[in-house]
Design an enzyme around this catalytic site. Structure first.
Site, short mmCIF file in Angstrom:
data_model
loop_
_atom_site.label_atom_id
_atom_site.label_comp_id
_atom_site.label_asym_id
_atom_site.label_seq_id
_atom_site.Cartn_x
_atom_site.Cartn_y
_atom_site.Cartn_z
CE LYS A 134 -86.81 -47.04 22.84
NZ LYS A 134 -87.14 -47.73 24.09
CG HIS A 226 -81.78 -46.63 22.87
ND1 HIS A 226 -82.27 -45.87 21.85
CD2 HIS A 226 -82.74 -46.62 23.83
CE1 HIS A 226 -83.48 -45.41 22.17
NE2 HIS A 226 -83.78 -45.86 23.36
#
Length: 453
Positions: A134, A226
């Site tokens: 990410k 997240h």
């Protein structure tokens, strides 16, 4: 998989997480005996120099792993100098490896597209896998473009968009508590839940990651991936099974139902801030703008908070509050589900009783349930009580679990392409409104508590 190639093998991600994960998997005897690991990077190192570099990272970040396992990793890994955006260099770097190969892009996100293109032109061996960290893209358009590019070179089941939060034990226990126990699921809706807080506060500062973080900020680095993933696990409908497709379908349902904020809502329901000089314990922390590699004109936030609403039958009207910050005075990492008050309180005490709160504590792993009981003195006075349990340590830490899943082809804890795009659909209006000045950039001294500002 018979081989693992780490693009960006000398970077922070590889040294802090991937190499220690390899050592832990080696100690657990989770590797095939003939498995090959190759690091690829631009730094002009030979094998001996790279192994010395890797050994230093293992000593620092995997000191708990038996030294024999660390040495075994160093003996099985080699290194090739190559420009990962050059198809000819990429082809040469993997020519002698047994296939299929797991390609781990431990690189800045800005290099994902050019590296995937180079891989495609170099020739991706059949049944190989591509792993990306990410954030996946920098907005919805870039995520869509990257997904289109990946779809041209690989099938969805061979693409792993990893989020190590999903492999944390307490995070997975959200699913266990919800879907294996009848006691909570009937209360898991807007009729009984007042609000949900998803928090990741940490005392860490940049830790040498300015080149990435200063271009990302807390919203992109933490909330967009997240914390939205944690929101999905809390809010999703029960899946038919916990297989990859069923789980991803239910997560996408949640993300599609999250309301995009208007500029006016962004100004009222989001906060952005940046730390200034201060002290965290005995550590003196410089102003964020004085950190090496930071460009002060970017106005990068190190703290971000926003409230989301999920417009569906189960959750309408319930605020989901996401928050994450760096250089804070206390570590707080939890999911807190606050239940509504009882409709009529029969106890005559003057103070309102504390709310019932179910907390999933992350690092260390713990589950707590706060409730009210009769006091030890007057039986009609209420006192708060807490039922809690510490969870046994995971057999494998989060990154090791993810790495093993990649090699075994299990995408359950990965992120599907449409998930990444929907997450950006939610965050893009916030970023645009911030850029237009909808929420001024606040400041907080390093060592502050998030509730103080």
């Amino acid at each position: 998989m018979t081989s693992l190639v780490i693009f960006g093998a000398t970077g922070d991600l590889a040294g802090r997480y991937l190499l220690p994960s390899l050592a832990r998997l080696t100690a657990a005897r989770s590797w095939p005996p003939a498995f090959r690991v190759r690091g690829v990077g631009r730094e002009p190192l030979d094998n001996e120099q790279f192994r010395k570099h890797a050994g230093e990272r293992l000593d620092r970040h995997a000191a708990d792993v038996p030294i024999d396992a660390r040495h075994e990793v160093l003996n099985q890994i080699d290194y090739v100098v190559a420009d990962v955006t050059d198809p000819a260099a990429v082809a040469a770097s993997i020519r002698d490896l047994p296939t299929p190969i797991a390609f781990y892009l431990a690189l800045p996100p800005s290099l994902f597209a050019t590296t995937v293109t180079a891989l495609a032109q170099a020739g991706i061996p059949p049944k190989s896998r591509i792993v990306l960290e990410k954030p996946f893209g920098s907005n919805e358009n870039s995520a869509q473009e990257l997904n289109r590019l990946l779809a041209e070179v690989a099938t969805e089941d061979s693409i792993f968009r990893v989020d190590h939060f999903l492999a944390k034990q307490t995070v997975q226990n959200v699913l266990g508590l919800r879907f294996a126990n009848r006691i909570f699921e009937p209360l898991w809706n807007a009729q009984h839940v007042h609000s949900v807080d998803i928090v990741w506060d940490e005392p860490l500062t940049l830790e040498g990651r300015a080149s990435y973080y200063d271009r990302a900020g807390a919203l992109r680095d933490m909330l967009q991936n997240h914390l939205l993933q944690l929101l999905c696990l809390v809010a999703m409908e029960p899946p038919r099974t916990l297989t990859s497709r069923d789980l991803h379908d239910r997560k996408v349902d949640v993300l599609r139902a999250v309301r995009a904020l208007t500029p006016e809502e962004v100004s009222r329901h989001t906060t952005r801030a940046r730390y200034t000089a201060g002290r965290i314990g005995d550590r003196v922390v410089p102003d964020y703008t004085a950190e090496p590699g930071v460009d002060p004109t970017r106005e990068t936030e190190t703290f971000a908070a926003m409230t989301c609403w999920i417009d569906n039958w189960r959750w309408t009207g319930v605020p989901f509050k996401l928050r994450s910050g760096k250089a804070l005075g206390a570590r707080r990492s939890h999911i807190a589900v606050r239940f509504r008050d009882v409709p009529h309180l029969v106890f005559g005490q003057h103070e309102e009783p504390a709310p019932n709160v179910l907390r999933f504590m992350i690092d260390p792993d713990r589950i707590e349930l706060s409730m009210n009981l009769n006091g030890a003195g007057d039986p009609f006075d209420l006192e708060p009580a807490c039922l809690d349990t510490d969870l046994a340590p995971q057999t494998l830490p989060a990154y090791s679990r993810l790495l093993l899943d990649i090699l075994e082809g299990d995408a359950t804890l990965s992120i599907r392409g449409d998930e990444a795009e929907e997450a950006w659909r939610i965050m893009d209006p916030v970023l645009a409104a911030w850029a237009a000045g909808a929420a001024p950039l606040r400041e907080y001294p390093a060592g502050s508590l998030a509730n103080d500002f």
